[in-house]
Design a protein around this motif. Structure first.
Motif, PDB file in Angstrom:
ATOM      1  N   UNK A   1       0.838  -1.202   0.000  1.00 27.69           N
ATOM      2  CA  UNK A   1       0.000   0.000   0.000  1.00 27.69           C
ATOM      3  C   UNK A   1       0.870   1.248   0.000  1.00 27.69           C
ATOM      4  N   UNK A   2       1.905   1.242   0.830  1.00 21.81           N
ATOM      5  CA  UNK A   2       2.810   2.389   0.871  1.00 21.81           C
ATOM      6  C   UNK A   2       3.561   2.543  -0.446  1.00 21.81           C
ATOM      7  N   UNK A   3       4.106   1.438  -0.962  1.00 24.02           N
ATOM      8  CA  UNK A   3       4.928   1.503  -2.172  1.00 24.02           C
ATOM      9  C   UNK A   3       4.123   1.938  -3.389  1.00 24.02           C
ATOM     10  N   UNK A   4       2.849   1.565  -3.434  1.00 25.91           N
ATOM     11  CA  UNK A   4       1.992   1.909  -4.579  1.00 25.91           C
ATOM     12  C   UNK A   4       1.054   3.065  -4.290  1.00 25.91           C
ATOM     13  N   UNK A   5       1.097   3.564  -3.047  1.00 28.93           N
ATOM     14  CA  UNK A   5       0.169   4.621  -2.626  1.00 28.93           C
ATOM     15  C   UNK A   5      -1.268   4.211  -2.939  1.00 28.93           C
ATOM     16  N   UNK A   6      -1.610   2.996  -2.483  1.00 26.99           N
ATOM     17  CA  UNK A   6      -2.927   2.417  -2.779  1.00 26.99           C
ATOM     18  C   UNK A   6      -3.633   2.043  -1.484  1.00 26.99           C
ATOM     19  N   UNK A   7      -4.596   2.863  -1.018  1.00 25.90           N
ATOM     20  CA  UNK A   7      -5.289   2.579   0.241  1.00 25.90           C
ATOM     21  C   UNK A   7      -6.115   1.294   0.208  1.00 25.90           C
ATOM     22  N   UNK A   8      -6.418   0.776  -0.983  1.00 19.95           N
ATOM     23  CA  UNK A   8      -7.180  -0.477  -1.044  1.00 19.95           C
ATOM     24  C   UNK A   8      -6.406  -1.622  -0.405  1.00 19.95           C
ATOM     25  N   UNK A   9      -5.093  -1.627  -0.579  1.00 18.31           N
ATOM     26  CA  UNK A   9      -4.269  -2.651   0.063  1.00 18.31           C
ATOM     27  C   UNK A   9      -4.319  -2.517   1.578  1.00 18.31           C
ATOM     28  N   UNK A  10      -4.310  -1.272   2.062  1.00 16.13           N
ATOM     29  CA  UNK A  10      -4.405  -1.049   3.505  1.00 16.13           C
ATOM     30  C   UNK A  10      -5.736  -1.566   4.048  1.00 16.13           C
ATOM     31  N   UNK A  11      -6.812  -1.302   3.329  1.00 17.87           N
ATOM     32  CA  UNK A  11      -8.126  -1.779   3.768  1.00 17.87           C
ATOM     33  C   UNK A  11      -8.167  -3.304   3.798  1.00 17.87           C
ATOM     34  N   UNK A  12      -7.537  -3.925   2.820  1.00 20.89           N
ATOM     35  CA  UNK A  12      -7.489  -5.391   2.795  1.00 20.89           C
ATOM     36  C   UNK A  12      -6.660  -5.913   3.964  1.00 20.89           C
ATOM     37  N   UNK A  13      -5.573  -5.208   4.299  1.00 24.34           N
ATOM     38  CA  UNK A  13      -4.752  -5.613   5.442  1.00 24.34           C
ATOM     39  C   UNK A  13      -5.560  -5.551   6.732  1.00 24.34           C
ATOM     40  N   UNK A  14      -6.373  -4.507   6.871  1.00 27.72           N
ATOM     41  CA  UNK A  14      -7.230  -4.381   8.052  1.00 27.72           C
ATOM     42  C   UNK A  14      -8.116  -5.609   8.205  1.00 27.72           C
ATOM     43  N   UNK A  15      -8.688  -6.081   7.101  1.00 24.89           N
ATOM     44  CA  UNK A  15      -9.598  -7.238   7.149  1.00 24.89           C
ATOM     45  C   UNK A  15      -8.887  -8.515   7.574  1.00 24.89           C
ATOM     46  N   UNK A  16      -7.570  -8.554   7.415  1.00 24.44           N
ATOM     47  CA  UNK A  16      -6.798  -9.730   7.843  1.00 24.44           C
ATOM     48  C   UNK A  16      -6.337  -9.579   9.284  1.00 24.44           C
ATOM     49  N   UNK A  17      -5.901  -8.373   9.666  1.00 28.70           N
ATOM     50  CA  UNK A  17      -5.428  -8.158  11.031  1.00 28.70           C
ATOM     51  C   UNK A  17      -6.537  -8.331  12.063  1.00 28.70           C
ATOM     52  N   UNK A  18      -7.746  -7.872  11.749  1.00 30.72           N
ATOM     53  CA  UNK A  18      -8.827  -7.895  12.751  1.00 30.72           C
ATOM     54  C   UNK A  18      -9.068  -9.282  13.337  1.00 30.72           C
ATOM     55  N   UNK A  19      -9.274 -10.329  12.515  1.00 38.53           N
ATOM     56  CA  UNK A  19      -9.482 -11.648  13.114  1.00 38.53           C
ATOM     57  C   UNK A  19      -8.242 -12.177  13.837  1.00 38.53           C
ATOM     58  N   UNK A  20      -7.051 -11.773  13.410  1.00 37.80           N
ATOM     59  CA  UNK A  20      -5.845 -12.189  14.125  1.00 37.80           C
ATOM     60  C   UNK A  20      -5.847 -11.662  15.555  1.00 37.80           C
ATOM     61  N   UNK A  21      -6.465 -10.514  15.753  1.00 42.30           N
ATOM     62  CA  UNK A  21      -6.512  -9.891  17.080  1.00 42.30           C
ATOM     63  C   UNK A  21      -7.768 -10.253  17.859  1.00 42.30           C
ATOM     64  N   UNK A  22      -8.587 -11.136  17.290  1.00 41.70           N
ATOM     65  CA  UNK A  22      -9.781 -11.590  17.998  1.00 41.70           C
ATOM     66  C   UNK A  22     -11.078 -11.034  17.483  1.00 41.70           C
ATOM     67  N   UNK A  23     -11.033 -10.263  16.405  1.00 44.20           N
ATOM     68  CA  UNK A  23     -12.257  -9.700  15.861  1.00 44.20           C
ATOM     69  C   UNK A  23     -13.130 -10.737  15.177  1.00 44.20           C
ATOM     70  N   UNK A  24     -14.407 -10.453  15.105  1.00 42.79           N
ATOM     71  CA  UNK A  24     -15.358 -11.354  14.442  1.00 42.79           C
ATOM     72  C   UNK A  24     -16.241 -10.539  13.509  1.00 42.79           C
ATOM     73  N   UNK A  25     -16.495 -11.132  12.346  1.00 49.36           N
ATOM     74  CA  UNK A  25     -17.345 -10.484  11.343  1.00 49.36           C
ATOM     75  C   UNK A  25     -16.843  -9.077  11.009  1.00 49.36           C
ATOM     76  N   UNK A  26     -15.520  -8.926  10.998  1.00 44.12           N
ATOM     77  CA  UNK A  26     -14.940  -7.641  10.633  1.00 44.12           C
ATOM     78  C   UNK A  26     -15.081  -6.567  11.687  1.00 44.12           C
ATOM     79  N   UNK A  27     -15.412  -6.953  12.908  1.00 46.60           N
ATOM     80  CA  UNK A  27     -15.629  -5.970  13.967  1.00 46.60           C
ATOM     81  C   UNK A  27     -14.717  -6.252  15.157  1.00 46.60           C
TER      82      UNK A  27
END
Length: 363
Positions: free
Chosen positions: A192-218
């Motif tokens: 995301x940083x290298x391409x200046x593309x926030x879509x990659x950042x949003x996709x990263x968020x969707x992966x990090x959340x369940x790793x930290x205990x989130x459910x259904x994206x929350x």
């Protein structure tokens, strides 16, 4: 430094004598030759012996890749590891693929951080390196989760010894699934940083959340485990989530997660860089007022020059005509001068021109 990569030929196990297990154990040397002999040994074997040899080789290459620091050595290891992984269908093969992905990730991340600090770097090459592995890491994670579920169904509570062995296998698969997703998410943060593309950042968020205990994206910051912050990967996932949220969500949203790392039991190396990465999050969110405050907090630290260089570069790259960005640039250059980081100042001037020094900079 990595050393001892070329042992004598006698270090290579013989094709004659010994059980398959003992011969496989002979592969577990500190380091091995880079001439393909061990792979040839495995190719010459058959059946169960070949499977064991390949598994041991995959294990050994995983450790060597994690320990490698010399770029030339790492490149040779990666080539052999990729070739070996194509023939290993077991969990050890997936572990080897993750080790190779981790090595490539480290290379791309170093390039990205050089670019963030205003130094030369091949952004397209680093982004492509990350692109090659993001989806494959998620596929590895899915396979490991499937294997963990299959093992779980085989656990028999009536046979305590067997159940314990199976539970250990399940835990390894679960850990591999988590590490694969963690690497995929961080790879997206950097792409995301290298391409200046926030879509990659949003996709990263969707992966990090369940790793930290989130459910259904929350997940709310208050729901993040305090004890688990003592784990390096868990704490780093919080940091990754914060950085991933900055481009689209803004600095205030990123700060809600970064504040979780200001906790006594947080893994020390992650806790210690919290303020520096908070500065990065503010810069990527173009929150230059907050960035100036954070640079002030960083100023007394021994590593202040590193962060000041990043602040100066990003103030130029992302600041435009913003008054706080211009002031941040002046304060960052002043801090570099105070820290006697003259090489950094010269590099920045070479890239951005003497104008970054202010009206009196050329005197």
């Amino acid at each position: 430094q990595t050393r001892g990569l070329a042992p004598e030929r006698s270090d290579c196990p013989s094709l004659r004598g010994g059980t398959p297990v003992l011969r496989a154990q002979q592969l577990d040397r500190p380091l091995v030759a880079l001439d393909g002999e061990l792979e040839a040994l495995a190719d010459a074997a058959a059946g169960e012996e070949k499977a064991q040899l390949l598994d041991r080789l995959a294990e050994l290459f995983s450790r060597m890749l994690d320990a490698s620091i010399d770029p030339a050595v790492q490149a040779r290891l990666l080539g052999r590891a990729d070739e070996l992984a194509r023939g290993v269908t077991s969990a050890k093969g997936d572990a080897l693929r993750v080790a190779a992905a981790r090595a490539r990730y480290r290379t791309a991340a170093r390039t990205a951080e050089s670019i963030r600090a205003g130094m030369p770097g091949d952004a397209n090459g680093a982004a492509e390196l990350l692109s090659q592995q993001i989806d494959s890491l998620l596929e590895i994670s899915a396979r490991a989760e499937k294997r963990a579920n299959e093992i779980d169904r085989r656990i028999d509570s009536n046979d305590a010894m067997k159940a314990e062995v199976l539970q250990e296998s399940k835990d390894r698969e679960t850990a591999l699934a988590g590490v694969s997703r963690y690497l995929a998410a961080w790879s997206l943060v950097y792409r995301s940083f290298l391409r200046d593309d926030p879509k990659d950042s949003d996709r990263a968020v969707s992966i990090f959340l369940p790793l930290l205990g989130g459910r259904d994206g929350k997940l709310a910051p208050s729901e993040v485990s305090e004890p688990l912050r003592a784990d390096e990967l868990y704490a780093s996932a919080i940091l990754g989530l914060a950085l991933a949220k900055a481009p689209s969500g803004g600095y205030a949203e990123a700060a809600r997660w970064l504040d979780l790392l200001d906790f006594n039991d947080t893994y020390p190396s992650v806790r210690d860089v919290r303020v520096g990465w908070s500065l990065v999050a503010a810069l990527e969110a173009r929150a230059f007022t907050e960035a100036r405050k954070l640079l002030g907090e960083i100023a007394p630290r021994d590593d202040a020059g590193n962060w000041a260089r990043v602040a100066a570069s990003r103030a130029v790259e992302k600041g435009g005509s913003d008054a706080d960005a211009r002031q941040l640039l002046r304060e960052a250059v002043a801090l570099l001068a105070a820290k006697r980081e003259l090489t950094a100042i010269r590099d920045l001037v070479k890239k951005y021109g003497e104008g970054i020094l202010g009206e009196d900079g050329a005197d």
